[in-house]
Design a protein around this motif. Structure first.
Motif, PDB file in Angstrom:
ATOM      1  N   ALA A  73      61.474 -77.606 -27.847  1.00 19.29           N
ATOM      2  CA  ALA A  73      60.949 -77.448 -29.214  1.00 19.29           C
ATOM      3  C   ALA A  73      60.026 -76.239 -29.321  1.00 19.29           C
ATOM      4  O   ALA A  73      59.697 -75.806 -30.431  1.00 19.29           O
ATOM      5  CB  ALA A  73      60.204 -78.714 -29.633  1.00 19.29           C
ATOM      6  N   GLY A  74      59.595 -75.714 -28.180  1.00 12.91           N
ATOM      7  CA  GLY A  74      58.761 -74.512 -28.202  1.00 12.91           C
ATOM      8  C   GLY A  74      57.293 -74.735 -27.887  1.00 12.91           C
ATOM      9  O   GLY A  74      56.469 -73.836 -28.078  1.00 12.91           O
ATOM     10  N   VAL A  75      56.956 -75.920 -27.403  1.00 10.98           N
ATOM     11  CA  VAL A  75      55.562 -76.173 -27.029  1.00 10.98           C
ATOM     12  C   VAL A  75      55.176 -75.281 -25.848  1.00 10.98           C
ATOM     13  O   VAL A  75      55.895 -75.207 -24.851  1.00 10.98           O
ATOM     14  CB  VAL A  75      55.345 -77.652 -26.646  1.00 10.98           C
ATOM     15  N   VAL A  76      54.039 -74.613 -25.961  1.00 10.65           N
ATOM     16  CA  VAL A  76      53.502 -73.824 -24.853  1.00 10.65           C
ATOM     17  C   VAL A  76      52.628 -74.751 -24.015  1.00 10.65           C
ATOM     18  O   VAL A  76      51.628 -75.287 -24.504  1.00 10.65           O
ATOM     19  CB  VAL A  76      52.680 -72.625 -25.363  1.00 10.65           C
ATOM     20  N   ILE A  77      53.017 -74.979 -22.780  1.00 13.65           N
ATOM     21  CA  ILE A  77      52.281 -75.908 -21.915  1.00 13.65           C
ATOM     22  C   ILE A  77      51.559 -75.135 -20.827  1.00 13.65           C
ATOM     23  O   ILE A  77      52.184 -74.409 -20.041  1.00 13.65           O
ATOM     24  CB  ILE A  77      53.237 -76.945 -21.284  1.00 13.65           C
ATOM     25  N   HIS A  78      50.226 -75.275 -20.805  1.00 18.96           N
ATOM     26  CA  HIS A  78      49.408 -74.673 -19.750  1.00 18.96           C
ATOM     27  C   HIS A  78      48.858 -75.791 -18.870  1.00 18.96           C
ATOM     28  O   HIS A  78      48.035 -76.597 -19.321  1.00 18.96           O
ATOM     29  CB  HIS A  78      48.241 -73.893 -20.352  1.00 18.96           C
ATOM     30  N   THR A  79      49.333 -75.872 -17.643  1.00 18.36           N
ATOM     31  CA  THR A  79      48.797 -76.866 -16.718  1.00 18.36           C
ATOM     32  C   THR A  79      47.688 -76.242 -15.876  1.00 18.36           C
ATOM     33  O   THR A  79      47.512 -75.036 -15.833  1.00 18.36           O
ATOM     34  CB  THR A  79      49.906 -77.401 -15.795  1.00 18.36           C
ATOM     35  N   HIS A  80      46.933 -77.105 -15.239  1.00 17.97           N
ATOM     36  CA  HIS A  80      45.809 -76.670 -14.405  1.00 17.97           C
ATOM     37  C   HIS A  80      44.814 -75.861 -15.237  1.00 17.97           C
ATOM     38  O   HIS A  80      44.193 -74.918 -14.754  1.00 17.97           O
ATOM     39  CB  HIS A  80      46.303 -75.846 -13.213  1.00 17.97           C
ATOM     40  N   GLU A  81      44.679 -76.259 -16.505  1.00 18.73           N
ATOM     41  CA  GLU A  81      43.768 -75.543 -17.400  1.00 18.73           C
ATOM     42  C   GLU A  81      43.013 -76.547 -18.282  1.00 18.73           C
ATOM     43  O   GLU A  81      43.424 -76.851 -19.400  1.00 18.73           O
ATOM     44  CB  GLU A  81      44.534 -74.548 -18.275  1.00 18.73           C
ATOM     45  N   PRO A  82      41.924 -77.105 -17.798  1.00 19.40           N
ATOM     46  CA  PRO A  82      41.166 -78.072 -18.587  1.00 19.40           C
ATOM     47  C   PRO A  82      40.440 -77.426 -19.765  1.00 19.40           C
ATOM     48  O   PRO A  82      39.978 -76.283 -19.671  1.00 19.40           O
ATOM     49  CB  PRO A  82      40.155 -78.634 -17.579  1.00 19.40           C
TER      50      PRO A  82
ATOM     51  N   VAL B  80      52.417 -74.596 -31.130  1.00 22.63           N
ATOM     52  CA  VAL B  80      51.646 -75.617 -30.429  1.00 22.63           C
ATOM     53  C   VAL B  80      51.335 -75.196 -28.991  1.00 22.63           C
ATOM     54  O   VAL B  80      52.217 -74.752 -28.251  1.00 22.63           O
ATOM     55  CB  VAL B  80      52.409 -76.959 -30.399  1.00 22.63           C
ATOM     56  N   LEU B  81      50.065 -75.394 -28.612  1.00 21.60           N
ATOM     57  CA  LEU B  81      49.628 -75.211 -27.232  1.00 21.60           C
ATOM     58  C   LEU B  81      49.168 -76.550 -26.690  1.00 21.60           C
ATOM     59  O   LEU B  81      48.399 -77.267 -27.342  1.00 21.60           O
ATOM     60  CB  LEU B  81      48.470 -74.207 -27.155  1.00 21.60           C
ATOM     61  N   LEU B  82      49.638 -76.904 -25.498  1.00 17.48           N
ATOM     62  CA  LEU B  82      49.181 -78.130 -24.831  1.00 17.48           C
ATOM     63  C   LEU B  82      48.435 -77.735 -23.571  1.00 17.48           C
ATOM     64  O   LEU B  82      48.980 -77.024 -22.716  1.00 17.48           O
ATOM     65  CB  LEU B  82      50.369 -79.039 -24.502  1.00 17.48           C
ATOM     66  N   LEU B  83      47.192 -78.185 -23.465  1.00 22.61           N
ATOM     67  CA  LEU B  83      46.364 -77.912 -22.286  1.00 22.61           C
ATOM     68  C   LEU B  83      46.281 -79.168 -21.417  1.00 22.61           C
ATOM     69  O   LEU B  83      45.854 -80.233 -21.887  1.00 22.61           O
ATOM     70  CB  LEU B  83      44.957 -77.493 -22.708  1.00 22.61           C
ATOM     71  N   GLU B  84      46.693 -79.054 -20.178  1.00 18.08           N
ATOM     72  CA  GLU B  84      46.646 -80.162 -19.224  1.00 18.08           C
ATOM     73  C   GLU B  84      45.825 -79.744 -18.015  1.00 18.08           C
ATOM     74  O   GLU B  84      46.072 -78.700 -17.415  1.00 18.08           O
ATOM     75  CB  GLU B  84      48.065 -80.547 -18.798  1.00 18.08           C
ATOM     76  N   LYS B  85      44.821 -80.542 -17.668  1.00 18.30           N
ATOM     77  CA  LYS B  85      43.902 -80.169 -16.593  1.00 18.30           C
ATOM     78  C   LYS B  85      44.528 -80.239 -15.203  1.00 18.30           C
ATOM     79  O   LYS B  85      44.129 -79.525 -14.296  1.00 18.30           O
ATOM     80  CB  LYS B  85      42.658 -81.056 -16.642  1.00 18.30           C
ATOM     81  N   MET B  86      45.538 -81.126 -15.030  1.00 13.18           N
ATOM     82  CA  MET B  86      46.150 -81.292 -13.725  1.00 13.18           C
ATOM     83  C   MET B  86      47.277 -80.278 -13.530  1.00 13.18           C
ATOM     84  O   MET B  86      47.685 -79.586 -14.456  1.00 13.18           O
ATOM     85  CB  MET B  86      46.680 -82.724 -13.561  1.00 13.18           C
TER      86      MET B  86
ATOM     87  N   ILE C 190      40.078 -70.995 -18.449  1.00 11.86           N
ATOM     88  CA  ILE C 190      40.678 -69.670 -18.290  1.00 11.86           C
ATOM     89  C   ILE C 190      40.354 -68.731 -19.446  1.00 11.86           C
ATOM     90  O   ILE C 190      39.962 -67.583 -19.253  1.00 11.86           O
ATOM     91  CB  ILE C 190      42.203 -69.792 -18.118  1.00 11.86           C
ATOM     92  N   GLU C 191      40.511 -69.218 -20.699  1.00 10.63           N
ATOM     93  CA  GLU C 191      40.234 -68.366 -21.856  1.00 10.63           C
ATOM     94  C   GLU C 191      39.915 -69.221 -23.074  1.00 10.63           C
ATOM     95  O   GLU C 191      39.780 -70.439 -22.967  1.00 10.63           O
ATOM     96  CB  GLU C 191      41.419 -67.443 -22.139  1.00 10.63           C
ATOM     97  N   SER C 192      39.803 -68.561 -24.237  1.00  7.15           N
ATOM     98  CA  SER C 192      39.498 -69.262 -25.482  1.00  7.15           C
ATOM     99  C   SER C 192      40.665 -69.124 -26.453  1.00  7.15           C
ATOM    100  O   SER C 192      41.400 -68.140 -26.436  1.00  7.15           O
ATOM    101  CB  SER C 192      38.225 -68.699 -26.121  1.00  7.15           C
ATOM    102  N   TYR C 193      40.824 -70.150 -27.308  1.00 13.60           N
ATOM    103  CA  TYR C 193      41.914 -70.182 -28.272  1.00 13.60           C
ATOM    104  C   TYR C 193      41.371 -70.608 -29.633  1.00 13.60           C
ATOM    105  O   TYR C 193      40.335 -71.283 -29.725  1.00 13.60           O
ATOM    106  CB  TYR C 193      42.992 -71.179 -27.843  1.00 13.60           C
ATOM    107  N   HIS C 194      42.109 -70.237 -30.665  1.00 11.39           N
ATOM    108  CA  HIS C 194      41.742 -70.644 -32.025  1.00 11.39           C
ATOM    109  C   HIS C 194      42.864 -71.510 -32.594  1.00 11.39           C
ATOM    110  O   HIS C 194      44.048 -71.289 -32.337  1.00 11.39           O
ATOM    111  CB  HIS C 194      41.541 -69.424 -32.928  1.00 11.39           C
ATOM    112  N   SER C 195      42.467 -72.515 -33.367  1.00  8.76           N
ATOM    113  CA  SER C 195      43.456 -73.385 -33.996  1.00  8.76           C
ATOM    114  C   SER C 195      42.848 -74.069 -35.215  1.00  8.76           C
ATOM    115  O   SER C 195      41.629 -74.272 -35.288  1.00  8.76           O
ATOM    116  CB  SER C 195      43.945 -74.449 -33.003  1.00  8.76           C
TER     117      SER C 195
END
Length: 416
Positions: free
Chosen positions: A124-133, A29-35, A150-155
């Motif tokens: 649990a292993g969640v990858v959290i990227h902040t400041h990345e809308p 799991v990847l979580l993208l948070e803009k703030m 920042i980049e592109s992801y596939h899911s």
């Protein structure tokens, strides 16, 4: 391009909760948070004390989401207020009930809720990227491609947990609406909800601070009553606030008329008859005394009589039918037609959002795009104040995670 089982867009309570449930069962799991940090709006909820949820059964909860109680029912049945409290209690966050059915952390700190969510998600292993809308979502036969700043992801699964558009300083700026719209979803008209009302040329401004418990509040549209609720009312310098007004604000549209009762009643006609009887049989008793005997605040009584151009020395015997009718109308259905709602900087939640017709209520999955889920405040569902909105965020997040996990297990069985 990095590939994930699920990408969660938004690091509020619904997004963090959903990501945790997925990751603890082995999903990547990847979580993208803009703030810069997750959960900013959660930190200010309940004046920083975090009214997490409310007492009552699931059936009780369904009456607190306007016309959309049926939609939220599967989510609440899957993960109830009891389950939510138990989740945090098991993680050493303890709660107290305030006497009005609201549950708060005993510490009085919303930070305890957020810290627990972040700790569990990371454990649990969640990858959290902040400041990345997330800027764009493309859907094709191979799944989703999410382009961030920042980049592109596939899911193969994407969960929109971007919240509404109120309190934009916390990151809630309505981004999810456009992302969903770009993928063919209808966005129901958005607006501020759970917000104070500001009356133009407010006649009661010098009564600020006076409150009235559980009084009837009515909303009229084109001279027809469309909504009536019982709730606590607070007079402010510029209008009205309090739980009753905040709840009613969700239903207000331009051109509506608000009618306020300052007296509790079950039936307005009976209440009117009772007041008429009190005045008509009062004789030498002062009108002011009749009103204060109804437990109305003295300052309020004086102001109402002043507005009605009635002396505080007027007796019931001197009280003409015309004046009596005027005062009773002011007490039972004082009309306010010229007002505005508090804006996006002070509304607790957003009404409107992704149309519920576009979302499967049993899974939170899009009707149009397999693998796309919408949870929390991005949906066209909002609840009364009292913990109902946070409960909806957690419950829809848990339900979406359950749905994705079922798909994963089904795919694994097929491959085996």
């Amino acid at each position: 391009m990095k590939t994930y089982t699920a990408i969660i867009i938004g690091g509020g309570p619904s997004g963090l909760f959903c990501s945790f449930f997925l990751a603890k069962e082995g999903a990547k799991v990847l979580l993208l948070e803009k703030m810069q940090n997750c959960g900013r709006k959660l930190l200010i909820s309940g004046s920083g004390q975090c009214n997490l949820t409310h007492t009552g059964t699931v059936s009780d909860f369904l009456t607190h989401y306007g016309d959309n109680g049926k939609f939220i029912k599967p989510a609440l049945m899957n993960f109830s207020n009891v389950a939510l409290l138990q989740f945090f209690e098991e993680r050493k966050v303890h709660f107290c009930e305030d006497g009005n059915g609201k549950y708060f952390p005993k510490s009085g700190k919303s930070r305890d809720i957020l810290d627990t969510l972040l700790f569990e998600a990371k454990q649990a292993g969640v990858v959290i990227h902040t400041h990345e809308p997330a800027l764009n979502i493309c859907y094709g036969s191979s799944g989703f491609m999410i382009t961030s700043s920042i980049e592109s992801y596939h899911s193969s699964h994407v969960v929109l947990a971007t919240g509404g558009y109120t309190y934009p300083v916390t990151g809630s700026t309505g981004d999810g609406y456009q992302l969903a719209k770009n993928l063919g979803h209808t966005i129901e008209e958005t607006g501020p909800a759970l917000t104070p009302i500001y009356i133009h040329h407010f006649p009661l401004s010098d009564l600020a601070g006076i409150s009235f418990p559980t009084v009837p509040l009515s909303l009229y549209r084109n001279n027809k009553k469309i909504r009536e609720i019982q709730g606590d009312l607070l007079i402010t310098h510029q209008g009205f606030s309090g739980p009753g007004i905040l709840d009613l604000s969700r239903h207000i549209r331009d051109g509506d008329e608000l009618r306020i009762s300052f007296i509790q009643y079950q039936n307005i006609n009976s209440a009117r008859d009772d007041l008429i009887n009190l005045f008509s049989t009062g004789g030498s008793k002062k009108v002011k005394k009749i009103l204060t005997d109804l437990h109305l605040p003295d300052r309020f009584v004086k102001k109402i009589l002043e507005i009605a151009l009635i002396s505080t020395e007027t007796t019931c015997a001197q009280f003409s039918k015309q004046l009596r009718t005027r005062v009773i109308s002011m007490l039972l259905e004082y009309p306010f037609a010229s007002f505005t709602l508090g804006g996006q900087d002070e509304a607790m939640v957003t009404r409107g959002g992704v149309s519920l017709k576009d979302i499967k209520k049993d899974t939170m999955e899009s009707v149009h795009i397999p693998g796309l889920y919408c949870i929390g405040e991005v949906l066209d569902i909002d609840g009364d104040c009292g913990g109902y909105n946070l409960q909806a965020a957690f419950s829809t997040g848990a339900l979406a995670a359950d749905s994705i996990l079922k798909k994963m297990r089904k795919k694994e069985r097929v491959q085996d």
